[in-house]
Design a protein around this motif. Structure first.
Motif, PDB file in Angstrom:
ATOM      1  N   PHE A   6       0.851  -1.181   0.000  1.00  0.00           N
ATOM      2  CA  PHE A   6       0.000   0.000   0.000  1.00  0.00           C
ATOM      3  C   PHE A   6       0.893   1.238   0.000  1.00  0.00           C
ATOM      4  O   PHE A   6       1.831   1.317   0.779  1.00  0.00           O
ATOM      5  N   SER A   7       0.601   2.177  -0.887  1.00  0.00           N
ATOM      6  CA  SER A   7       1.336   3.446  -0.893  1.00  0.00           C
ATOM      7  C   SER A   7       0.321   4.575  -0.875  1.00  0.00           C
ATOM      8  O   SER A   7      -0.774   4.457  -1.430  1.00  0.00           O
ATOM      9  N   PHE A  28     -11.095   7.185   0.330  1.00  0.00           N
ATOM     10  CA  PHE A  28     -11.963   7.382   1.488  1.00  0.00           C
ATOM     11  C   PHE A  28     -13.218   8.112   1.049  1.00  0.00           C
ATOM     12  O   PHE A  28     -13.159   9.201   0.480  1.00  0.00           O
ATOM     13  N   ASP A  29     -14.380   7.501   1.300  1.00  0.00           N
ATOM     14  CA  ASP A  29     -15.672   8.087   0.970  1.00  0.00           C
ATOM     15  C   ASP A  29     -16.181   8.815   2.210  1.00  0.00           C
ATOM     16  O   ASP A  29     -16.600   8.186   3.188  1.00  0.00           O
ATOM     17  N   TRP A  35     -13.574   3.375   3.807  1.00  0.00           N
ATOM     18  CA  TRP A  35     -12.637   3.195   2.699  1.00  0.00           C
ATOM     19  C   TRP A  35     -13.280   2.304   1.651  1.00  0.00           C
ATOM     20  O   TRP A  35     -13.915   1.310   1.990  1.00  0.00           O
ATOM     21  N   VAL A  36     -13.112   2.679   0.378  1.00  0.00           N
ATOM     22  CA  VAL A  36     -13.680   1.918  -0.729  1.00  0.00           C
ATOM     23  C   VAL A  36     -12.541   1.521  -1.668  1.00  0.00           C
ATOM     24  O   VAL A  36     -11.755   2.366  -2.097  1.00  0.00           O
ATOM     25  N   ASP A  51     -11.504   2.534   9.297  1.00  0.00           N
ATOM     26  CA  ASP A  51     -10.137   2.454   9.808  1.00  0.00           C
ATOM     27  C   ASP A  51      -9.216   1.924   8.705  1.00  0.00           C
ATOM     28  O   ASP A  51      -9.395   0.800   8.233  1.00  0.00           O
ATOM     29  N   LEU A  52      -8.238   2.726   8.300  1.00  0.00           N
ATOM     30  CA  LEU A  52      -7.365   2.354   7.191  1.00  0.00           C
ATOM     31  C   LEU A  52      -6.550   1.101   7.493  1.00  0.00           C
ATOM     32  O   LEU A  52      -6.458   0.206   6.654  1.00  0.00           O
ATOM     33  N   ALA A  53      -5.973   1.002   8.669  1.00  0.00           N
ATOM     34  CA  ALA A  53      -5.148  -0.154   9.018  1.00  0.00           C
ATOM     35  C   ALA A  53      -5.974  -1.443   8.980  1.00  0.00           C
ATOM     36  O   ALA A  53      -5.530  -2.472   8.467  1.00  0.00           O
TER      37      ALA A  53
END
Length: 69
Positions: A6-7, A28-29, A35-36, A51-53
């Motif tokens: 992931f970058s 991110f919506d 997150w989509v 949550d991104l992680a």
């Protein structure tokens, strides 16, 4: 095992690569507060967590669990 990376080129956008090839983009919506993932292979988004992680962990597990090389 597939190598998922992931970058983060922008604050609300993350590029997803698998074994060095672009897999899709996480965006991110803000309206849905999640997150989509927009995979390159289909023209439809898949919603995940806010949550991104956690989202990255789920996507990594999903990718590594199917189409094992």
């Amino acid at each position: 095992m597939k190598k998922v990376q992931f970058s983060t080129p922008y604050e609300d956008q993350v590029e997803v690569t698998v074994n060095g090839d672009k897999y899709g983009t996480l965006k991110f919506d803000r309206e849905q507060n999640e997150w989509v993932l927009w995979p390159v292979s289909i023209d439809d988004g898949v919603s995940y967590s806010d949550d991104l992680a956690e989202t990255q962990e789920i996507i990594t597990e999903e990718i590594q669990s199917y189409n094992e090389d």
